[in-house]
Design a protein around this motif. Sequence first.
Motif, short mmCIF file in Angstrom:
data_model
loop_
_atom_site.label_atom_id
_atom_site.label_comp_id
_atom_site.label_asym_id
_atom_site.label_seq_id
_atom_site.Cartn_x
_atom_site.Cartn_y
_atom_site.Cartn_z
N TYR B 161 0.79 -1.11 0.21
CA TYR B 161 -0.07 -0.32 -0.44
C TYR B 161 0.38 1.27 -0.03
O TYR B 161 0.36 2.15 -1.01
CB TYR B 161 -0.80 -0.09 1.43
N ASN B 164 2.24 2.14 -2.78
CA ASN B 164 1.06 2.79 -3.94
C ASN B 164 0.47 3.82 -3.86
O ASN B 164 -0.27 4.38 -4.10
CB ASN B 164 -0.12 1.54 -3.92
N GLU B 166 -0.31 4.54 -0.67
CA GLU B 166 -1.84 5.00 -0.06
C GLU B 166 -1.22 4.19 1.49
O GLU B 166 -2.05 3.40 1.76
CB GLU B 166 -2.94 4.45 -0.77
N ASP B 262 -11.10 10.59 -9.32
CA ASP B 262 -11.13 10.88 -8.04
C ASP B 262 -12.32 11.91 -7.62
O ASP B 262 -12.41 11.89 -6.63
CB ASP B 262 -10.08 11.39 -8.21
N ARG B 296 -7.29 5.23 -7.39
CA ARG B 296 -7.07 5.37 -5.73
C ARG B 296 -8.42 4.79 -5.19
O ARG B 296 -9.19 4.27 -6.23
CB ARG B 296 -7.44 6.81 -5.79
N SER B 297 -8.16 4.05 -3.54
CA SER B 297 -9.09 3.61 -3.19
C SER B 297 -10.08 4.48 -2.16
O SER B 297 -9.82 6.03 -2.52
CB SER B 297 -8.79 2.89 -2.25
N LYS B 299 -10.64 4.04 0.51
CA LYS B 299 -10.23 4.56 2.03
C LYS B 299 -9.28 5.75 2.08
O LYS B 299 -9.57 6.20 2.97
CB LYS B 299 -8.96 2.82 1.70
N SER B 300 -8.29 5.83 0.79
CA SER B 300 -7.13 7.31 1.02
C SER B 300 -8.40 8.52 1.03
O SER B 300 -8.11 9.15 1.30
CB SER B 300 -6.82 6.82 -0.69
N HIS B 309 -12.38 -1.19 3.47
CA HIS B 309 -11.70 -1.98 2.21
C HIS B 309 -11.60 -3.68 1.86
O HIS B 309 -11.11 -3.71 3.13
CB HIS B 309 -10.36 -0.79 2.32
#
Lengths: 472, 472
Positions: B161, B164, B166, B262, B296-297, B299-300, B309
């Motif tokens: 993570y 990546n 995040e 996003d 992006r998730s 979660k971010s 997540h």
Amino acid sequence: MKLYERLAKDIEDQISQGVFRRGERIPSVRQTSQHRQISITTVLHAYLLLESKGLIESRPQSGYFVRLPASAARENELRTSKPIAVSAQVDVSRLVLSTLRSIGSGEAVPLGSPYPDPKLFPSDKISRYGSAIVRRKSQWGVADELPPGNPELIRQIARRYLENGEPVDPNEIVVTVGATEAINLCLQAVAKPGDTVAVESPTYYAMLHAIERMGMRAIEVATNPGEGIDLGALAAILAKQRIAACMVMPNFQNPLGFQMPDENKRELVELLARHGVPVIESDVYNELYFGEAHPRSLKSFDTEGLVLHCASFSKSLTSAYRIGWAIAGRFHEQVEKLKFLNTLTTPSIPQLAIAEYLKNDGYEHHLRRVRKVFAQQASLMTATVKRFFPEGTRTSHPMGGYVLWVELPPSVDSMRLYQLALDNGITVGPGYMFSATDSYRNFIRLNYSYTWSPGIEAALITLGKLVAACMR
Amino acid sequence: MKLYERLAKDIEDQISQGVFRRGERIPSVRQTSQHRQISITTVLHAYLLLESKGLIESRPQSGYFVRLPASAARENELRTSKPIAVSAQVDVSRLVLSTLRSIGSGEAVPLGSPYPDPKLFPSDKISRYGSAIVRRKSQWGVADELPPGNPELIRQIARRYLENGEPVDPNEIVVTVGATEAINLCLQAVAKPGDTVAVESPTYYAMLHAIERMGMRAIEVATNPGEGIDLGALAAILAKQRIAACMVMPNFQNPLGFQMPDENKRELVELLARHGVPVIESDVYNELYFGEAHPRSLKSFDTEGLVLHCASFSKSLTSAYRIGWAIAGRFHEQVEKLKFLNTLTTPSIPQLAIAEYLKNDGYEHHLRRVRKVFAQQASLMTATVKRFFPEGTRTSHPMGGYVLWVELPPSVDSMRLYQLALDNGITVGPGYMFSATDSYRNFIRLNYSYTWSPGIEAALITLGKLVAACMR
């Protein structure tokens, strides 16, 4: 037969021949050691074994005596539980998880562990099969192992049932992630949130977890420590209220260790069938019997498809692979579908490795050895507890499996003991884990699967002192 | 860059330079093949690639033409779904299970498979790690891997993570048996039976399964095939009724393949937070992006701990090991406990083998290769479908992952097509699997992860004919 067993057998013969009579003192450990030219430890083991069989008893500062008639010794026996028959909401999982964590993490003597001693298991062999399989077959799709599970493993499981004299329909077997998942799926197949489920008292906590997870209620039924769930008590509950399911361990129940007599098994299945109530049986210890023959499952008495049978290899072959299964009778399709919904598939490699082991290797041979070790160690631990724990302590008489249930004097709180023991590098299973209603605050569960050693003996002696310290 | 890609690039350059103008015919496949001394197949691939990019189109009996302005081509585009906003009880699992079985069992062309082509994955390497681990460590207790899971695997997941961009709290990660279990645990942590859960339309069926398993209701929300869930439609539902949770796949949704912008992700998280509604995101395809950067998730964007997540290695590394995880924000403790109740632990060896791979090997290198292959094959399959399927067919534009969503002419029933295709040795994913309300009867999902081959091309051509045969 080992030396200490041979010695115990000799003395037992002498008792039965009247060489030593009831109430008579037998030679001291030291005398026998010198006389027979064998070590003190061996003699002590033999005497502990005889003690655990109820043939002799030790009296402080006096030595060992041939025991009084059984009737006079009843005060050492566990009694049938008398739980209050109200259904309770369940929340024991936090305690169990934290207990298991502290057991798993440290170097403590694992008397509180729910798992068998891994050293007794053919992990190397199964690992080698696993390695060979991953080398041979490097590509899998998930689709290969869709519910009901790997076909070869299912075939081997069915073969094992056949060998044990209880043929099952292979098409009814659904492979799961341990018996834990099997129990969960079966419960979900037969009951819904808010329903009431009848369980033994004390109960194996995985049953309570399943009930908790589904938002159901547990009603704890009186249970005889030697024969299992009290059929009269259960009948009375069934007559009064709606029960969605009954969950039991008919063979070597955790923690009591009893084997339900066949007649009770038949009656239980018939009683529940009359009320149309499904019964979920966890039979994970069925291969670990101390008697002559493989015990029968409830499933083998089932004519209505109302028995949902759950088992696994975790107690008898390998606990790391997490392979269990359900045979769910008329709920088979529902259980298979729920398995798919819950975890999609069970990992392939563990399934294939175990299938390969069952096909090729001495499962029966391994089990014979384990059964013998567990039976001996049950006797040794029972005798040691009787010797070193304070008066008022009672123990179960396990007929299989590897746990001993110990009732401590009423003033002892098992959580306090648990904490004190942990501080002394020893784990125990506090009785609180086995009930939703705190009925077993002065009980503990001890694991006797670990190879008997001075360390374990010393831990039990320390534990006996800590119990005494907990008495107010 | 492969030969056909280079050719496509040349022609694209020529179009942009005005060498070929809109509506103009470009040289035929045969002409180009002779002219450039390259194979017919290579030219065809280049043309299909250009076609999928919308730069050229084929006209029957006439050849390839530089395409008309985009506005004139809208008829090929999928539209935003308009599901009826009623909550529905869910029962799609039987169809999905039987479909997966028929996909898994045979030799059929796996266009209907939900799994990536296993040939693309470093199964050998992971297997070797697995073998080494089982050789090295032959004894396990279950206690080693109690929830949250193996510490080294958790560390490696957290590291990934971080790589990546995040960062997550490793203490929040709970390892599960695939993302399937993660989704189930998360849903159970936030909602109860009878509750209503908002989902995309179409929805990934694992979401519907989780809802079905828990006896909840699904409300399907309008979803834009390029941008994801319609925030206005969701807001309208939230204003009207109580929603216990929302379940979405923000990146490369199965089956639509979109990546939510996003800004939409942020808005979705904020909208739900304003209503105090938890959102469960399945982010299993997040490593399989076709764009420049890791997506992006949700979660971010989460500041309230309301995003749960879920992800796994099943789509990006190995589907046989069944290793997933949940990062459940403020529901972490509950999810960890439910994991313990549901399956006790996740098997050890798969966890350790993957941890070892992540630590030592070229995960990023592997992913770069897979992303490229999937992106190319997405183009090829899209172009082939456009070419060989009847007029009125529309397709998604996957931005990642490996599935194509195809809308067939309204008269086509995808279950009939599924059956016909199966008779012809081809599997497809019928649209019925993606909704609790039969909204997608004339849709199918196709898998483009398998290495492009004449066999796959032939299967698509056959499929096009079968679609035509299904039109009344």
